[in-house]
Design an enzyme around this catalytic site. Sequence first.
Site, PDB file in Angstrom:
ATOM      1  N   GLU A   1       0.838  -1.203   0.000  1.00 32.13           N
ATOM      2  CA  GLU A   1       0.000   0.000   0.000  1.00 32.13           C
ATOM      3  C   GLU A   1       0.874   1.254   0.000  1.00 32.13           C
ATOM      4  O   GLU A   1       0.778   2.104  -0.888  1.00 32.13           O
ATOM      5  CB  GLU A   1      -0.888  -0.034   1.250  1.00 32.13           C
ATOM      6  CG  GLU A   1      -1.646   1.240   1.576  1.00 32.13           C
ATOM      7  CD  GLU A   1      -2.205   1.172   2.989  1.00 32.13           C
ATOM      8  OE1 GLU A   1      -3.405   0.951   3.123  1.00 32.13           O
ATOM      9  OE2 GLU A   1      -1.422   1.337   3.956  1.00 32.13           O
TER      10      GLU A   1
ATOM     11  N   ASP B   1      -9.945   1.602   6.525  1.00 34.66           N
ATOM     12  CA  ASP B   1      -9.964   1.323   5.088  1.00 34.66           C
ATOM     13  C   ASP B   1     -11.060   2.123   4.384  1.00 34.66           C
ATOM     14  O   ASP B   1     -10.861   2.645   3.282  1.00 34.66           O
ATOM     15  CB  ASP B   1     -10.209  -0.172   4.820  1.00 34.66           C
ATOM     16  CG  ASP B   1      -8.919  -0.959   4.638  1.00 34.66           C
ATOM     17  OD1 ASP B   1      -7.875  -0.504   5.137  1.00 34.66           O
ATOM     18  OD2 ASP B   1      -8.957  -2.033   4.001  1.00 34.66           O
TER      19      ASP B   1
END
Length: 379
Positions: A69, A261
């Site tokens: 990420e 998230d």
Amino acid sequence: MKTESAFHSKQYRNLLKEYGYDETEINKRLEESWELLFSDKHPETQIYFEVGTNEAYMLDTGNLDVRTEGMSYGMMMAVQLDKKDVFDRLWKWTKKNMYMEEGVNAGYFAWSCNTDGSKRSYGPAPDGEEYFALALFFASHRWGDREAPFNYGEQARKLLHTCLHKGENGKGSPMWNLDNKLIKFVPGVEFSDPSYHLPHFYELFALWSVPEDRPFWKEAAKTSRNYLKIACHPETGLAPEYAYYDGTPNDENGYGHFFSDSYRVACNIGLDYEWFKDEKCPTDIAEKIQGFFVDKDPSNYRRYTVEGEPFEEKSLHPVGLIASNAMASLATSGENAKKCVDLFWNTPVRTGDRRYYDNCLYFFALLALSGNFKIWMPH
């Protein structure tokens, strides 16, 4: 009057300037924020660390690991601002340490490594792969391809091909469900993460991936826009962290709520609308999210059910949430849109242990709201 998308017009809105902020101050904020995240002169905010003469990593300061990420985010930030050395350092570290040459996940990247390059996990996380692919395409278009691993375009095409065709030889699984064309949370499961859905990326993959895969990506852009409509709550706009393919929250391990998230859904809708202005882009979701948060105290942001009920647990990343809600203003208008942008402008980058995720979202919002999160086309 419907304005042209940035993809067609090559013009990117500087929303901060539209809302009255001085262009010189905007550019200064962008430069200063880059320094705060990428320079070792600012240890309280730094998340980028160089290794040796030609490598670097992005540190998740809360978990003390390096994630696909963060590496892919850092590469995207670097290519947007023409920081080729930073991009190449991050990509070299990624290829050397995270790429898996063997095993069930060969061809993917290990989602978590230690700072010495050793793998913490031998599983991938698809949000890293999709950001790697687009950052590599942009690098190819901005700077041209060189010797491996800096043959950026080829690397991107190969990675996307693996994401769809993995498992055809009986080993491993693709990152997308090939029937419903929805991205999976991880390859081996059959549920999704709404914040992974990047239809604006898939529109570009449909132009630049290997020819046989292009129809899939065009369809994936449509299905992802539709999926967000069913995964986000019809009144609050809030998305769960994990959701089944029918959009219902997957709360098997406590991930069925609006938490870290989920924040990225608002950013993704904002950028999708800026880039493509597709009529199916769920801009109403962005409006509902902004409406939900506009009167809440950022120091008291919580974990929420998708219906909007607060838990006792506070948000781990309030700055990231502020940034995401501001970035959504690329797809919204009116008083709430401006309030979200003003709150963001008056919020500094985060310091301390949890700063990594917040400051990634902060920098993306700053790029997008200043008209600097661009589509880099082939020459």
